[in-house]
Design an enzyme around this catalytic site. Structure first.
Site, short mmCIF file in Angstrom:
data_model
loop_
_atom_site.label_atom_id
_atom_site.label_comp_id
_atom_site.label_asym_id
_atom_site.label_seq_id
_atom_site.Cartn_x
_atom_site.Cartn_y
_atom_site.Cartn_z
CG ASP A 24 -2.07 0.96 1.13
OD1 ASP A 24 -2.37 1.41 0.00
OD2 ASP A 24 -2.68 1.28 2.16
CG HIS A 41 -0.23 2.26 -9.29
ND1 HIS A 41 -0.47 1.90 -7.99
CD2 HIS A 41 -1.29 3.03 -9.66
CE1 HIS A 41 -1.62 2.41 -7.58
NE2 HIS A 41 -2.13 3.11 -8.58
CG LEU A 135 9.13 -17.17 -3.14
CD1 LEU A 135 9.13 -17.07 -1.62
CD2 LEU A 135 9.50 -15.81 -3.75
C1 IPE Z 1 -5.52 -2.70 -0.23
O1 IPE Z 1 -5.17 -1.38 -0.36
C2 IPE Z 1 -5.47 -3.38 -1.58
C3 IPE Z 1 -4.14 -3.58 -2.15
C4 IPE Z 1 -3.01 -3.29 -1.59
C5 IPE Z 1 -4.12 -4.21 -3.45
P1 IPE Z 1 -6.27 -0.22 -0.57
O2 IPE Z 1 -5.49 1.03 -0.72
O3 IPE Z 1 -7.18 -0.58 -1.66
O4 IPE Z 1 -7.06 -0.27 0.81
P2 IPE Z 1 -7.92 0.86 1.53
O5 IPE Z 1 -8.97 1.31 0.55
O6 IPE Z 1 -7.00 1.95 1.91
O7 IPE Z 1 -8.49 0.16 2.74
C1 IPE Z 2 -1.44 0.27 -3.43
O1 IPE Z 2 -1.28 1.64 -3.44
C2 IPE Z 2 -1.77 -0.29 -4.80
C3 IPE Z 2 -3.15 -0.76 -4.94
C4 IPE Z 2 -4.09 -0.71 -4.04
C5 IPE Z 2 -3.52 -1.34 -6.23
P1 IPE Z 2 -2.51 2.65 -3.46
O2 IPE Z 2 -2.89 2.92 -4.87
O3 IPE Z 2 -3.60 2.16 -2.58
O4 IPE Z 2 -1.84 3.94 -2.83
P2 IPE Z 2 -2.47 4.95 -1.78
O5 IPE Z 2 -3.02 4.14 -0.65
O6 IPE Z 2 -3.55 5.70 -2.50
O7 IPE Z 2 -1.33 5.82 -1.37
MG MG Z 3 -4.08 2.41 -0.65
#
Ligand code: IPE
Ligand code: IPE
Ligand code: MG
Length: 250
Positions: A24, A41, A135
């Site tokens: 995240d 990303h 792995l």
């Molecule tokens: C969880 O992260 C999903 C992934 C890392 C793929 P999100 O960014 O979607 O979660 P919330 O919305 O902050 O809970």
């Molecule tokens: C994690 O990073 C990737 C996915 C959930 C696909 P985010 O896109 O959730 O990044 P933040 O949480 O908005 O910083």
């Molecule tokens: Mg996120």
């Protein structure tokens, strides 16, 4: 499950067998630098490569990564498209190297409704690497734990309706057989980056006794050092599984 030989660097460093990561913070990483979210990303994929390499070298048996949640479809269409494109690119570019490195790829999550070429790529990754003994990389894609549990309940109910299973035979253990990748042991350690402290519908069943470690770095900055730090945190935990820990002399 066979594990890679420990390197000199981690000899004597007891690593958890199954580590799961909620990757995240890509968007915030980019925003802090005045960059578009997709750049976060893109850099997140580089962090994933580093982490897979480090996990294999450290002798971790299973690495599960949360790459796209069932709820992530609610993001703007352009971001969803970019994330799909990154998955395609990751499999096309990295599958051969993962295979060379003896990594076995597994995919969990709902396949139905995914674009046909994505389904094919996921199947190809699993098929090509199915006999590898290093792995195990479990990719949670279009994954939601509640949906996984509901899917399992549906199949279980079908077995009961067809007379293949007695209601009285339904136990937690029996139920878990209907979950995705049920042959893989539960995660010992779940890491979430970016400082958020929640599971966001990730492995709710399997996380019953996982140790949770929340690290303040955003995913694109995650590296071997951060992984080692989270594992060191894990090693300081006392896992009790509801019982008592027996200590010599007490
Ligand atoms: C969880 O992260 C999903 C992934 C890392 C793929 P999100 O960014 O979607 O979660 P919330 O919305 O902050 O809970
Ligand atoms: C994690 O990073 C990737 C996915 C959930 C696909 P985010 O896109 O959730 O990044 P933040 O949480 O908005 O910083
Ligand atoms: Mg996120």
């Amino acid at each position: 499950m066979q594990q890679s030989a420990p390197t000199a660097e981690n000899a004597g460093f007891h690593v958890p067998h199954h580590v799961a990561i909620i990757m995240d913070g890509n968007g915030r990483w980019a925003a802090q630098r005045g960059l578009p979210r997709h750049e976060g990303h893109r850099r997140g994929v580089e962090a994933l490569r580093r982490t897979v390499r480090a996990a294999g070298e450290m002798g971790i048996g299973v690495l599960t990564i949360f790459s796209f949640s069932a709820e992530n479809w609610s993001r703007p269409a352009t971001e969803v498209r970019e994330l799909m494109a990154l998955l395609r690119r990751f499999i096309r570019h990295d599958l051969a190297e993962l295979h060379r490195n003896n990594v076995r790829v597994r995919v969990i999550g709902e396949r139905e409704g995914l674009e046909a070429d994505i389904c094919r790529l996921l199947e190809e990754a699993e098929q090509l690497t199915r006999d590898n003994s290093g792995l195990v990389l479990v990719v949670a894609f279009n994954y939601g734990a509640r949906q996984e549990i509901a899917r399992a309940a549906r199949q279980l109910a079908a077995d009961v309706a067809a007379g293949r299973l007695e209601i009285s035979a339904i136990t937690a253990e029996r139920f878990s057989v209907y979950l995705d990748a049920h042959d893989i042991p539960d995660p010992d350690l779940i890491i979430r980056t970016s400082g958020e402290q929640r599971l966001s519908n990730f492995l709710l069943w399997q996380a019953a006794y996982s140790e949770l470690v929340f690290v303040p770095v955003h995913w694109p900055d995650f590296d071997r050092h951060a992984l080692q730090g989270a594992i060191a945190d894990f090693q300081r935990r006392e896992r009790r599984f509801g019982g008592l820990v027996t200590r010599t002399g007490s």
